[in-house]
Design a protein around this motif. Structure first.
Motif, mmCIF file in Angstrom:
data_model
loop_
_atom_site.group_PDB
_atom_site.id
_atom_site.type_symbol
_atom_site.label_atom_id
_atom_site.label_comp_id
_atom_site.label_asym_id
_atom_site.label_seq_id
_atom_site.Cartn_x
_atom_site.Cartn_y
_atom_site.Cartn_z
ATOM 1 N N VAL A 20 57.027 36.581 34.108
ATOM 2 C CA VAL A 20 56.113 37.695 34.346
ATOM 3 C C VAL A 20 55.887 37.776 35.853
ATOM 4 C CG1 VAL A 20 53.865 38.663 33.856
ATOM 5 C CG2 VAL A 20 55.000 37.230 32.166
ATOM 6 N N LEU A 21 56.188 38.921 36.398
ATOM 7 C CA LEU A 21 55.980 39.049 37.845
ATOM 8 C C LEU A 21 54.490 39.175 38.131
ATOM 9 C CD1 LEU A 21 58.781 41.288 39.316
ATOM 10 C CD2 LEU A 21 58.244 38.923 39.827
ATOM 11 N N LEU A 22 54.023 38.453 39.139
ATOM 12 C CA LEU A 22 52.616 38.528 39.496
ATOM 13 C C LEU A 22 52.365 39.795 40.282
ATOM 14 C CD1 LEU A 22 51.900 34.927 40.652
ATOM 15 C CD2 LEU A 22 50.849 36.102 38.752
ATOM 16 N N ASN A 23 51.381 40.567 39.827
ATOM 17 C CA ASN A 23 50.992 41.674 40.690
ATOM 18 C C ASN A 23 49.833 41.213 41.529
ATOM 19 O OD1 ASN A 23 49.476 41.448 38.424
ATOM 20 N ND2 ASN A 23 48.841 43.593 38.449
ATOM 21 N N ASN A 24 50.016 41.240 42.841
ATOM 22 C CA ASN A 24 49.012 40.666 43.716
ATOM 23 C C ASN A 24 47.874 41.637 43.995
ATOM 24 O OD1 ASN A 24 50.512 38.446 43.708
ATOM 25 N ND2 ASN A 24 50.812 38.311 45.916
ATOM 26 N N ALA A 25 47.339 42.203 42.912
ATOM 27 C CA ALA A 25 46.174 43.055 43.098
ATOM 28 C C ALA A 25 44.974 42.165 43.351
ATOM 29 C CB ALA A 25 45.945 43.908 41.857
ATOM 30 N N VAL A 26 44.197 42.480 44.382
ATOM 31 C CA VAL A 26 43.048 41.639 44.728
ATOM 32 C C VAL A 26 41.892 41.965 43.791
ATOM 33 C CG1 VAL A 26 41.360 41.115 46.506
ATOM 34 C CG2 VAL A 26 43.747 41.447 47.112
ATOM 35 N N VAL A 27 41.384 40.918 43.124
ATOM 36 C CA VAL A 27 40.230 41.086 42.249
ATOM 37 C C VAL A 27 38.989 40.817 43.068
ATOM 38 C CG1 VAL A 27 39.161 40.343 40.126
ATOM 39 C CG2 VAL A 27 41.636 40.227 40.366
ATOM 40 N N ASP A 28 38.190 41.832 43.349
ATOM 41 C CA ASP A 28 37.027 41.599 44.209
ATOM 42 C C ASP A 28 35.831 41.165 43.363
ATOM 43 O OD1 ASP A 28 36.612 43.934 42.975
ATOM 44 O OD2 ASP A 28 35.904 45.041 44.726
ATOM 45 N N SER A 29 34.734 40.871 44.056
ATOM 46 C CA SER A 29 33.584 40.289 43.368
ATOM 47 C C SER A 29 32.996 41.266 42.351
ATOM 48 C CB SER A 29 32.529 39.888 44.387
ATOM 49 O OG SER A 29 32.397 40.873 45.371
ATOM 50 N N LYS A 30 33.113 42.570 42.637
ATOM 51 C CA LYS A 30 32.553 43.548 41.706
ATOM 52 C C LYS A 30 33.270 43.489 40.358
ATOM 53 C CE LYS A 30 31.026 48.312 41.629
ATOM 54 N NZ LYS A 30 31.026 49.594 42.299
ATOM 55 N N ALA A 31 34.615 43.377 40.424
ATOM 56 C CA ALA A 31 35.388 43.309 39.185
ATOM 57 C C ALA A 31 35.020 42.056 38.403
ATOM 58 C CB ALA A 31 36.872 43.334 39.504
ATOM 59 N N VAL A 32 34.832 40.938 39.126
ATOM 60 C CA VAL A 32 34.441 39.699 38.450
ATOM 61 C C VAL A 32 33.113 39.891 37.736
ATOM 62 C CG1 VAL A 32 33.809 37.290 38.802
ATOM 63 C CG2 VAL A 32 35.690 38.252 40.088
ATOM 64 N N PHE A 56 44.332 30.036 44.237
ATOM 65 C CA PHE A 56 43.575 31.187 43.733
ATOM 66 C C PHE A 56 43.593 32.324 44.743
ATOM 67 C CE2 PHE A 56 40.961 28.474 40.729
ATOM 68 C CZ PHE A 56 41.458 29.101 39.621
ATOM 69 N N PHE A 57 43.367 31.951 46.018
ATOM 70 C CA PHE A 57 43.307 32.979 47.056
ATOM 71 C C PHE A 57 44.620 33.741 47.132
ATOM 72 C CE2 PHE A 57 43.326 34.597 51.375
ATOM 73 C CZ PHE A 57 42.056 35.120 51.453
ATOM 74 N N MET A 58 45.731 32.992 47.006
ATOM 75 C CA MET A 58 47.025 33.680 47.128
ATOM 76 C C MET A 58 47.353 34.501 45.913
ATOM 77 S SD MET A 58 49.580 31.364 49.234
ATOM 78 C CE MET A 58 48.956 29.986 48.404
ATOM 79 N N LEU A 59 46.798 34.138 44.757
ATOM 80 C CA LEU A 59 47.069 34.916 43.554
ATOM 81 C C LEU A 59 46.165 36.143 43.481
ATOM 82 C CD1 LEU A 59 47.662 32.182 40.878
ATOM 83 C CD2 LEU A 59 49.304 33.483 42.196
ATOM 84 N N GLY A 60 45.390 36.397 44.534
ATOM 85 C CA GLY A 60 44.590 37.615 44.563
ATOM 86 C C GLY A 60 43.224 37.464 43.946
ATOM 87 N N ALA A 61 42.647 36.249 43.992
ATOM 88 C CA ALA A 61 41.292 36.071 43.478
ATOM 89 C C ALA A 61 40.445 35.383 44.542
ATOM 90 C CB ALA A 61 41.304 35.252 42.193
ATOM 91 N N PRO A 62 40.138 36.078 45.644
ATOM 92 C CA PRO A 62 39.406 35.416 46.731
ATOM 93 C C PRO A 62 38.014 34.977 46.327
ATOM 94 C CG PRO A 62 39.555 37.768 47.123
ATOM 95 C CD PRO A 62 40.442 37.472 45.958
ATOM 96 N N PHE A 63 37.381 35.739 45.427
ATOM 97 C CA PHE A 63 36.018 35.398 45.010
ATOM 98 C C PHE A 63 36.005 34.047 44.303
ATOM 99 C CE2 PHE A 63 32.303 35.898 42.193
ATOM 100 C CZ PHE A 63 31.358 36.135 43.163
ATOM 101 N N VAL A 64 36.950 33.871 43.366
ATOM 102 C CA VAL A 64 37.023 32.604 42.632
ATOM 103 C C VAL A 64 37.366 31.473 43.583
ATOM 104 C CG1 VAL A 64 38.149 31.418 40.745
ATOM 105 C CG2 VAL A 64 37.700 33.847 40.584
ATOM 106 N N ALA A 65 38.232 31.755 44.569
ATOM 107 C CA ALA A 65 38.602 30.719 45.532
ATOM 108 C C ALA A 65 37.378 30.234 46.287
ATOM 109 C CB ALA A 65 39.648 31.264 46.507
ATOM 110 N N ALA A 66 36.558 31.195 46.755
ATOM 111 C CA ALA A 66 35.365 30.805 47.509
ATOM 112 C C ALA A 66 34.417 30.004 46.630
ATOM 113 C CB ALA A 66 34.665 32.039 48.059
ATOM 114 N N LEU A 67 34.252 30.456 45.363
ATOM 115 C CA LEU A 67 33.335 29.732 44.481
ATOM 116 C C LEU A 67 33.859 28.337 44.182
ATOM 117 C CD1 LEU A 67 31.926 32.303 41.966
ATOM 118 C CD2 LEU A 67 31.012 31.471 44.088
#
Lengths: 307, 173
Positions: free
Chosen positions: B115-127, B41-52
Motif C-alpha cells: 500500500v503506497l503511503l499518501n503523505n497527507a499531513v494530519v493536523d491537530s484539528k483532524a485528530v 510518526f512525523f515522517m508519516l505525516g502525523a506531526p501532532f502525534v509525534a509531538a505528543l
C-alpha cells in the motif's frame, strides 16, 4: 545559534550589573568599559578549570547530562520567529515542539543529579524532576488559550493574529500562569529549589566543574532567553510594533524587558519551601489554567454561534 | 531513507533496552527509542502525534519511571543480580519462539500487497475531530480510568494533619 551562545555570557554580566543596581552596589566594574570584560575572565576561568569526573560517578551519563540541557534549549529556538522572515523553520506544531523540548530538558537535571552519585545531587535532582514535570502541565495548559484564539500551533500565525490586540489582554490569566511556569521550568530564583545553595550546596550540579558546570550555567541563561522570547511571541505581539523601528528591534526590546523582569524577580523574592511550591502549582495554578481554557473555549463557541 | 534510519535506530535502541543490566541506561535507550518512533510518526505525516509522543512518553512517563528507580537507589548489587537473571538458558527458549513469530511476520509483510503511503499531513484539528467523533467512547473510557486513578491516588496520599502544640495536641480528621 552561535549568536545565542554569545549573548548568554553577556546576560551574566547584565544580571550582575542589574542586581548590583537594585541592591545599591556597583557590581563588576573594573575589567573593560563598565566591566563588560568580566564575562571574558569568567569564561576563561571556566575553560581552564580542571575538568574533574568523580570516580564514583556514572561516567557516560555524567558527561551526557550537561549536553542535554544546552541541546534542548537551542533546539527550541528553531521555532522562534524573531521577525517576519527571520525564523529557522515554521513548523505547524511549533508550540508543541517547544513543549516537547522543554520536557526533554528535565532529563539533564535528573541524569546529572543521579550520575553524580551524591546524596545532595540526588535530592536536587528529585526536586528538579518533580518541579519540572508538574510545571510543564500548567505551562502547556496556559498556552492552550492562545492556541484556541489563533486556531494554530504555529508561532508565526500566533504573532500575526495579534495585529489588533496583544494576547496579554484577552489571555491575562494565561500570561501570568505561563510566566510563573516559565520561571519554574528554567529553575530560576525564586523557584531555584533544585539547586538551593543554602540547603543542597548546589543541588544537581554540585559535582560538576569546569566547562561541564559551564554548560548548565549557559543552559540556564539561554533558557531565560527562550522563555522571554516565548512570552514576547505568545502574549506581547512578537515583532509587531509601531513602524519607526524595524521588527527585529521591537522583538529584542521586548525580550530584554522580560529578561530584566527575570533578574528583578531574583533580586527581590525569597525562595518558597519545596512543598509550598508543589502545593501552589497543583492546588492553585492547575485549576486556574483549566478554568482559563474552559472560559476561553466557551467565549469562542459563543461568538461563533450565539444560540 | 530517513524512515529506514529512524526505524533501525528504534529497533537497535529497543534491543539495548532489554539487554542493558543498568536500569537507568536501559531507560535512556528507551527514550531514544521513543524519539525515533516520534521521528517516524512525523515522517508519516502525523506531526501532532509525534509531538505528543515526545511530550508524554519521552518527556513525562519515562521521567517518572526514572524518578522511582532513583528512589529505589539501585547500586552495583542490583546490576549483578540482573546479570545473573539474564542467563543464556533463560532467554534462549522464548528467543527462538519469538524468532519464529518474527519470521512469520516478515513473510506476511513481504507477500501481502503493497500500500503506497499518501503523505497527507494530519493536523491537530483532524485528530480532534476523529477523537470526539467516531472514537468518543474510547475518550470517555480513558477519562473514567484517569478519574479512578486520581481518586485512588488521593486516597492513598491523604494524610491526617497533626497539630503539635504544647497544650492542645490533636489529630485533625
Amino acid at each position: 545559534m552561535g549568536g545565542l551562545l554569545l549573548i548568554a555570557p553577556g546576560l551574566i554580566w547584565l544580571e550582575r550589573r542589574l542586581l548590583a543596581v537594585w541592591q545599591d552596589r556597583y557590581g563588576p566594574n573594573r575589567a573593560g568599559p563598565l566591566g563588560v570584560l568580566v564575562v571574558l575572565a569568567d569564561t576563561l576561568k571556566l575553560f581552564f578549570k580542571e575538568d574533574w569526573i568523580p570516580p564514583f560517578a556514572d561516567k557516560k551519563v555524567f558527561v551526557l547530562a550537561p549536553a542535554i540541557v544546552v541541546i534542548t534549549v537551542l533546539m527550541s529556538f528553531v521555532i522562534v520567529p524573531f521577525s517576519p522572515g527571520f525564523i529557522v523553520v515554521d513548523l505547524n506544531i511549533g508550540l508543541l515542539f517547544f513543549l516537547a523540548m522543554s520536557s526533554m530538558g528535565a532529563y539533564s537535571i535528573i541524569l546529572g543529579g543521579w550520575a553524580s552519585n551524591n546524596k545532595y545531587s540526588l535530592l536536587g535532582a528529585m526536586r528538579g524532576a518533580a518541579q519540572m514535570i508538574s510545571y510543564e502541565v500548567f505551562m502547556g495548559l496556559s498556552l492552550m488559550g492562545v492556541v484556541l484564539i489563533t486556531g494554530s500551533f504555529s508561532l508565526h500565525d500566533i504573532v500575526e493574529a495579534q495585529r489588533n490586540m496583544w494576547f496579554v489582554v484577552p489571555q491575562f490569566l494565561g500570561f501570568v500562569i505561563f510566566l510563573i511556569a516559565g520561571i519554574a521550568e528554567t529553575h530560576r530564583l525564586p523557584f531555584d529549589i533544585p539547586e538551593a545553595e543554602s540547603e543542597l550546596i548546589a543541588g544537581f550540579h554540585s559535582e560538576y566543574s569546569g566547562m561541564k558546570f559551564g554548560m548548565f550555567f549557559v543552559g540556564e541563561y539561554i533558557g531565560i532567553m527562550l522563555i522571554s522570547c516565548m512570552v514576547t511571541c505568545l502574549f506581547f505581539g512578537g515583532w509587531l510594533g509601531p513602524a519607526f523601528l524595524p521588527p527585529i528591534v521591537w522583538f529584542v526590546l521586548k525580550m530584554f524587558a522580560f529578561i530584566a523582569l527575570f533578574i528583578l524577580l531574583r533580586a527581590s523574592l525569597p525562595r518558597p519551601r519545596y512543598d509550598q511550591l508543589m502545593e501552589f502549582g497543583w492546588k492553585i495554578l492547575l485549576p486556574l489554567s483549566l478554568l482559563n481554557v474552559m472560559i476561553t473555549a466557551g467565549i469562542i463557541l459563543w461568538n461563533e454561534n450565539p444560540l | 531513507m530517513a524512515f529506514y534510519i529512524a526505524s533501525i535506530i528504534a529497533i537497535l535502541a529497543t534491543v539495548m533496552v532489554i539487554t542493558r543490566y543498568n536500569m537507568i541506561h536501559a531507560l535512556l535507550y528507551l527514550v531514544v527509542s521513543f524519539l525515533a518512533v516520534a521521528v517516524i510518526f512525523f515522517m508519516l505525516g502525523a506531526p501532532f502525534v509525534a509531538a505528543l509522543e515526545v511530550i508524554i512518553y519521552a518527556g513525562a512517563i519515562v521521567v517518572l519511571i526514572i524518578f522511582v528507580i532513583m528512589m529505589l537507589n539501585m547500586k552495583e548489587e542490583s546490576v549483578e543480580q540482573e546479570r545473573k537473571w539474564f542467563s543464556k538458558n533463560i532467554w534462549i527458549g522464548p528467543g527462538i519462539l519469538a524468532l519464529v513469530l518474527l519470521g512469520e511476520l516478515v513473510y506476511i509483510l513481504v507477500t501481502s500487497e503493497r500500500v503506497l503511503l499518501n503523505n497527507a499531513v494530519v493536523d491537530s484539528k483532524a485528530v480532534g475531530m476523529s477523537l470526539y467523533g467516531p472514537y468518543i467512547i474510547g475518550v470517555e473510557l480513558c477519562g473514567l480510568l484517569l478519574m479512578a486513578g486520581i481518586v485512588g491516588a488521593y486516597h492513598l496520599g491523604r494524610q491526617r494533619r497533626k497539630v503539635i502544640h504544647r497544650f492542645l495536641e490533636k489529630t485533625e480528621e
